[in-house]
Design a protein around this motif. Structure first.
Motif, PDB file in Angstrom:
ATOM      1  N   GLY A  89       0.837  -1.150   0.105  1.00 43.71           N
ATOM      2  CA  GLY A  89       0.231  -0.058  -0.135  1.00 43.71           C
ATOM      3  C   GLY A  89       0.973   1.295  -0.038  1.00 43.71           C
ATOM      4  N   GLY A  90       1.929   1.186  -0.038  1.00 47.15           N
ATOM      5  CA  GLY A  90       3.035   2.363   0.040  1.00 47.15           C
ATOM      6  C   GLY A  90       3.499   2.745  -1.506  1.00 47.15           C
ATOM      7  N   VAL A  91       4.345   3.787  -1.382  1.00 46.44           N
ATOM      8  CA  VAL A  91       5.003   4.236  -2.570  1.00 46.44           C
ATOM      9  C   VAL A  91       6.530   3.755  -2.537  1.00 46.44           C
ATOM     10  CG1 VAL A  91       3.502   6.184  -2.771  1.00 46.44           C
ATOM     11  CG2 VAL A  91       5.795   6.502  -1.354  1.00 46.44           C
ATOM     12  N   GLN A  92       7.134   3.663  -4.029  1.00 47.95           N
ATOM     13  CA  GLN A  92       8.350   3.254  -4.003  1.00 47.95           C
ATOM     14  C   GLN A  92       9.345   4.272  -3.042  1.00 47.95           C
ATOM     15  OE1 GLN A  92      10.871   4.215  -7.510  1.00 47.95           O
ATOM     16  NE2 GLN A  92      10.759   1.939  -7.979  1.00 47.95           N
ATOM     17  N   GLN A  93      10.239   3.686  -2.498  1.00 47.00           N
ATOM     18  CA  GLN A  93      11.317   4.383  -1.867  1.00 47.00           C
ATOM     19  C   GLN A  93      12.472   3.777  -1.776  1.00 47.00           C
ATOM     20  OE1 GLN A  93      10.680   3.924   2.527  1.00 47.00           O
ATOM     21  NE2 GLN A  93       9.245   2.401   2.102  1.00 47.00           N
ATOM     22  N   VAL A  94      13.535   4.525  -1.517  1.00 48.14           N
ATOM     23  CA  VAL A  94      15.141   3.973  -1.546  1.00 48.14           C
ATOM     24  C   VAL A  94      15.540   4.101  -0.202  1.00 48.14           C
ATOM     25  CG1 VAL A  94      17.467   4.421  -2.530  1.00 48.14           C
ATOM     26  CG2 VAL A  94      15.498   5.124  -3.748  1.00 48.14           C
ATOM     27  N   ARG A  95      15.889   2.983   0.419  1.00 45.70           N
ATOM     28  CA  ARG A  95      16.174   2.751   1.815  1.00 45.70           C
ATOM     29  C   ARG A  95      17.347   2.046   2.299  1.00 45.70           C
ATOM     30  NH1 ARG A  95      12.266   2.599   5.849  1.00 45.70           N
ATOM     31  NH2 ARG A  95      14.112   2.433   7.343  1.00 45.70           N
ATOM     32  N   TYR A  96      17.971   2.081   3.396  1.00 45.35           N
ATOM     33  CA  TYR A  96      18.983   1.119   3.818  1.00 45.35           C
ATOM     34  C   TYR A  96      18.358   0.143   4.621  1.00 45.35           C
ATOM     35  CZ  TYR A  96      22.840   4.421   2.602  1.00 45.35           C
ATOM     36  OH  TYR A  96      23.328   5.430   1.922  1.00 45.35           O
ATOM     37  N   ILE A  97      18.815  -1.124   4.577  1.00 44.02           N
ATOM     38  CA  ILE A  97      18.286  -2.028   5.512  1.00 44.02           C
ATOM     39  C   ILE A  97      19.510  -3.041   5.604  1.00 44.02           C
ATOM     40  CG2 ILE A  97      15.994  -2.461   4.205  1.00 44.02           C
ATOM     41  CD1 ILE A  97      17.164  -5.043   3.076  1.00 44.02           C
ATOM     42  N   GLU A  98      19.272  -3.697   6.801  1.00 42.77           N
ATOM     43  CA  GLU A  98      20.421  -4.573   7.342  1.00 42.77           C
ATOM     44  C   GLU A  98      20.260  -5.760   6.866  1.00 42.77           C
ATOM     45  OE1 GLU A  98      22.898  -3.539   8.947  1.00 42.77           O
ATOM     46  OE2 GLU A  98      22.084  -1.351   9.396  1.00 42.77           O
ATOM     47  N   THR A  99      21.269  -6.764   6.635  1.00 39.41           N
ATOM     48  CA  THR A  99      21.179  -8.171   6.276  1.00 39.41           C
ATOM     49  C   THR A  99      20.272  -9.085   7.144  1.00 39.41           C
ATOM     50  OG1 THR A  99      23.483  -8.575   7.115  1.00 39.41           O
ATOM     51  CG2 THR A  99      23.357  -8.139   4.716  1.00 39.41           C
ATOM     52  N   ASP A 100      20.352  -8.438   8.267  1.00 41.71           N
ATOM     53  CA  ASP A 100      19.560  -9.319   9.234  1.00 41.71           C
ATOM     54  C   ASP A 100      17.975  -9.086   9.040  1.00 41.71           C
ATOM     55  OD1 ASP A 100      19.315  -6.937  10.508  1.00 41.71           O
ATOM     56  OD2 ASP A 100      20.620  -7.632  12.230  1.00 41.71           O
ATOM     57  N   GLY A 101      17.519  -8.260   8.203  1.00 42.99           N
ATOM     58  CA  GLY A 101      16.364  -7.646   7.763  1.00 42.99           C
ATOM     59  C   GLY A 101      15.794  -6.697   8.658  1.00 42.99           C
ATOM     60  N   SER A 102      16.393  -6.057   9.561  1.00 42.28           N
ATOM     61  CA  SER A 102      15.885  -4.939  10.277  1.00 42.28           C
ATOM     62  C   SER A 102      16.040  -3.832   9.647  1.00 42.28           C
ATOM     63  CB  SER A 102      16.858  -4.822  11.625  1.00 42.28           C
ATOM     64  OG  SER A 102      18.223  -4.791  11.454  1.00 42.28           O
ATOM     65  N   LEU A 103      15.039  -2.999   9.439  1.00 44.07           N
ATOM     66  CA  LEU A 103      15.108  -1.612   8.892  1.00 44.07           C
ATOM     67  C   LEU A 103      15.862  -0.573   9.655  1.00 44.07           C
ATOM     68  CD1 LEU A 103      11.509  -1.841   7.369  1.00 44.07           C
ATOM     69  CD2 LEU A 103      13.398  -2.500   6.326  1.00 44.07           C
ATOM     70  N   THR A 104      16.553  -0.066   9.038  1.00 44.68           N
ATOM     71  CA  THR A 104      17.362   1.075   9.799  1.00 44.68           C
ATOM     72  C   THR A 104      16.231   2.424   9.922  1.00 44.68           C
ATOM     73  OG1 THR A 104      18.299   2.093   7.766  1.00 44.68           O
ATOM     74  CG2 THR A 104      19.656   0.423   8.937  1.00 44.68           C
ATOM     75  N   PRO A 105      16.255   2.800  11.242  1.00 47.32           N
ATOM     76  CA  PRO A 105      15.184   3.950  11.555  1.00 47.32           C
ATOM     77  C   PRO A 105      15.188   5.030  10.629  1.00 47.32           C
ATOM     78  CG  PRO A 105      15.908   3.054  13.378  1.00 47.32           C
ATOM     79  CD  PRO A 105      16.987   2.357  12.410  1.00 47.32           C
ATOM     80  N   ALA A 106      16.657   5.575  10.647  1.00 47.05           N
ATOM     81  CA  ALA A 106      16.847   6.673   9.602  1.00 47.05           C
ATOM     82  C   ALA A 106      17.415   6.376   8.270  1.00 47.05           C
ATOM     83  CB  ALA A 106      17.775   7.558  10.405  1.00 47.05           C
ATOM     84  N   GLY A 107      16.822   4.889   7.958  1.00 43.10           N
ATOM     85  CA  GLY A 107      17.143   4.712   6.540  1.00 43.10           C
ATOM     86  C   GLY A 107      16.608   4.940   5.428  1.00 43.10           C
ATOM     87  N   GLY A 108      15.416   5.712   5.908  1.00 41.81           N
ATOM     88  CA  GLY A 108      14.688   6.221   4.514  1.00 41.81           C
ATOM     89  C   GLY A 108      15.250   7.422   3.810  1.00 41.81           C
ATOM     90  N   LEU A 109      15.453   7.671   2.597  1.00 46.08           N
ATOM     91  CA  LEU A 109      16.237   8.587   1.875  1.00 46.08           C
ATOM     92  C   LEU A 109      15.296   9.414   1.271  1.00 46.08           C
ATOM     93  CD1 LEU A 109      19.011   6.104   0.674  1.00 46.08           C
ATOM     94  CD2 LEU A 109      19.161   7.889   2.660  1.00 46.08           C
ATOM     95  N   PRO A 110      15.657  10.668   0.886  1.00 42.65           N
ATOM     96  CA  PRO A 110      14.830  11.491  -0.004  1.00 42.65           C
ATOM     97  C   PRO A 110      14.018  10.936  -1.165  1.00 42.65           C
ATOM     98  CG  PRO A 110      16.927  12.674   0.701  1.00 42.65           C
ATOM     99  CD  PRO A 110      16.988  11.225   0.976  1.00 42.65           C
ATOM    100  N   GLY A 111      12.957  11.290  -1.372  1.00 40.62           N
ATOM    101  CA  GLY A 111      11.959  10.674  -2.636  1.00 40.62           C
ATOM    102  C   GLY A 111      12.682  10.920  -3.733  1.00 40.62           C
ATOM    103  N   LEU A 112      12.544   9.594  -4.815  1.00 43.40           N
ATOM    104  CA  LEU A 112      12.983  10.074  -6.004  1.00 43.40           C
ATOM    105  C   LEU A 112      12.226   9.002  -6.766  1.00 43.40           C
ATOM    106  CD1 LEU A 112      15.613  11.000  -7.607  1.00 43.40           C
ATOM    107  CD2 LEU A 112      16.774   8.724  -6.979  1.00 43.40           C
ATOM    108  N   ASN A 113      11.815   9.648  -8.058  1.00 48.05           N
ATOM    109  CA  ASN A 113      10.825   9.067  -9.034  1.00 48.05           C
ATOM    110  C   ASN A 113      11.404   8.074  -9.731  1.00 48.05           C
ATOM    111  OD1 ASN A 113       9.080  11.134  -8.223  1.00 48.05           O
ATOM    112  ND2 ASN A 113       9.647  12.571  -9.816  1.00 48.05           N
TER     113      ASN A 113
END
Length: 616
Positions: free
Chosen positions: A546-570
């Motif tokens: 239900g979300g929109v495309q995003q570029v973000r960092y994740i860890e290899t253990d599957g945890s999403l980095t809290p500040a891992g969301g990056l500025p939007g890009l089309n």
């Protein structure tokens, strides 16, 4: 999640100093107060701020069952020594049996409690009540290892009984049965826990592999260890089970910190002295150096000030061996000496641009057949030596390896795909520190191929656990131990991490396989592009349900980095990163080839380009 969470790029963790606040839910007051700083009311799970500290509050006399439940759930989020306050909500027997360090269950939000339907009618008369706990389960943490799961419904319970009060008069509600370990909302987990990379030796190699774990942000309530001592202790415990088959560790069985050591702090020369127990006190010099290398690489970005030298000590505190930061660096994976980004230009030639901080960019063609027009280039990958590159032709049919620093004729292809459609042919290639990899997506003959040192005959690599999925693309970690696989099945793309196992067979033949696939981004409904961005971190392009495309960092253990969301890009179609935190993130979008400037937004580098890659 605040100052103590991490500085992206410098390993996995960075220490900071906390400013404390107090919180109490339904119960007024604080169990204790900080010496300085503002006091504010804080609702647990409403934001992962590591500068906020929750102080547990004991149950009041005559507390209602719902107060007992809420108070206990809140007390689990605190740093209370030995969870003493949380135990006051338990019966004496349950307090003896409850092991808060045995497992941590992570939910998207704090667990919801539901009272029995008959509570309003029988709460004053019944001697036993069971509250159901619910929420969305996203991970468990066992032996410091975070394991993410596809979000699913969590079900637990708290059984309350009425027992005689402390003075023997009246009756008080207490919890007679609680879930195993801790049950926390994600933001409370991230407020209390810090991600750290431990390092172990790649089997048979003189380079190290990152093993991500979580430790307590501050003093551990159970062991009373500070973060540095916790991390050293976790390193002695050995690698995660998933990683064990492909790494080695020289620590003798039973080796650990000297009994009673709960705090480790570098001295004013940035030297960290680590007293060991008897099991580790008599290792040889070479083994001690390897142990010290693991310790220094693990701790270098955790302690403040930064550890520049490690001295391992025997149990009698006499020196066992000493290792400096420069000596440890010799065993860390060597980073490519170039900051260049390579890509395919509008004329299907391989080009290079310096990823410098200058606003202007200078583009040039690489030398050799990939840059002079002999080949219509589709996708590329650059070896860590910076001398060679691999390219899949624009039609996806053929894989080549050639020099990019000298002129030469286009060599014969290493392999060709027989698929009739371009989308079913060869994936983008990928190098580890030595070898070249590519996936053939031919529906009639799907296969993963490896070329030792980027040359010779193709070796077909077995991939266990595909379950009918097709490899759309893959990226091998620089250490050659893990592979990130973008898999497609039933119209969906998922990201998994596989372990690369190498076994020498009789006669000296090497068998290579990718096994034990683990979901790397189970909370993302689809992933469309990825790149390694550090020893245990990926940058991905995808979206949640239900979300929109995003570029973000994740860890290899599957945890999403809290500040891992990056500025939007089309409409991002590709992304490139490197383990060097000083380098820009590069992507391909509707705006062309773009780079992400720190503390700013995406900037266009080249108006038209594709397949961006850093070396390695």
């Amino acid at each position: 999640m605040g100052a103590e969470r991490r500085r992206y790029g410098h390993g996995r963790a960075t220490r900071g100093w906390a400013v404390f606040a107090c919180s109490g839910v339904l119960l007024a007051g604080c169990a204790s107060m900080p010496d300085s700083g503002d006091v504010e009311q804080v609702k647990a799970t409403k934001g992962a701020d590591s500068q906020v500290r929750v102080y547990a509050v004991p149950p009041r006399d005559g507390a209602r069952p719902d107060e007992i439940v809420d108070g206990f759930l809140e007390a689990m989020t605190s740093d209370d020594p030995s969870f003493a306050t949380a135990r006051k909500y338990l019966t004496k027997q349950e307090s003896k049996e409850w092991r808060p360090d045995s497992l941590t269950t992570v939910l998207t939000e704090a667990p919801e409690s539901e009272a029995p339907a008959s509570e309003a009618r029988s709460g004053e008369e019944a001697d036993s009540l069971t509250y159901a706990l619910s929420g969305e389960l996203i991970a468990t943490v066992d032996r410091h290892a975070y394991k993410s799961v596809v979000p699913t419904q969590y079900g637990g319970s708290l059984r309350l009984v009425r027992q005689s009060g402390p003075d023997g008069k009246g009756k008080e509600w207490r919890i007679a049965s609680a879930p195993r370990g801790l049950v926390l909302g994600e933001s409370d987990f991230l407020r209390n826990y810090l991600p750290v990379n431990k390092y172990y030796w790649a089997s048979g190699q003189n380079t190290v592999v990152a093993d991500p774990v979580y430790i307590r942000q501050r003093q551990d309530p159970v062991t009373r260890m500070d973060p540095v001592a916790q991390t050293v202790s976790a390193l002695f415990e050995g690698p995660a089970r998933w990683l064990t088959p492909v790494v080695d560790s020289p620590f003798p069985t039973g080796a650990g910190l000297k009994k009673g050591v709960t705090s480790l702090t570098p001295d004013d020369q940035n030297v960290l002295k680590v007293p060991l127990n008897d099991k580790a006190s008599n290792v040889g010099g070479a083994v001690c150096k390897r142990m010290a290398t693991q310790l220094l690489l693990t701790l270098r970005d955790l302690a403040s000030p930064r550890v520049e030298q490690v001295e391992l000590q025997r149990s009698d505190r006499s020196p066992l061996c000493v290792l400096t930061s420069d000596q440890a660096d010799a065993y860390a994976l060597e980073r490519p000496s170039s900051d260049n980004v390579y890509f395919v230009d509008r004329d299907s030639r391989m080009a290079v641009v310096g990823a410098s901080k200058a606003k202007s960019v200078d583009t040039s063609m690489v030398r050799g057949p990939f840059g002079n027009g002999q080949l219509k280039v589709g996708t590329v990958a650059v070896a860590r030596s910076l001398h060679r590159a691999a390219s899949v032709s624009q039609d996806g049919k053929s894989l080549y390896v050639a020099s990019i620093v000298s002129d030469e004729a286009l060599p014969d292809p290493l392999v060709q795909s027989g698929a009739p459609l371009v989308k079913d042919r060869l994936s983008a290639p990928s190098w580890d520190r030595n070898d070249l990899w590519v996936a053939d997506r031919d529906p009639a003959k799907p296969r993963l191929l490896r070329f030792a040192d980027g040359q010779g005959e193709a070796q077909e690599v077995k991939v266990d656990g595909l379950d009918g999925a097709r490899i759309e693309s893959m990226r091998v970690s620089a250490d050659g131990v893990r592979m990130a696989l973008l898999l497609s099945k039933d119209g969906k793309n998922t990201l998994k991490i596989g372990r690369i196992e190498r076994r020498a067979e009789a006669g000296g033949e090497l068998t290579v396989s990718v096994v034990d696939l683990q979901a790397a981004a189970p909370r993302l409904e689809t992933v469309t592009a990825l790149s390694w961005a550090g020893p245990s971190r990926l940058v991905v392009v995808g979206k949640e349900a239900g979300g929109v495309q995003q570029v973000r960092y994740i860890e290899t253990d599957g945890s999403l980095t809290p500040a891992g969301g990056l500025p939007g890009l089309n409409k991002v179609s590709a992304v490139a990163a490197t383990e060097d935190e000083e380098q820009y993130l590069v992507a391909v979008s509707d705006d062309g080839l773009v780079r992400l400037v720190p503390n700013a937004n995406w900037q266009t580098m080249i108006e038209k380009g594709s397949s961006p890659v850093y070396p390695g």
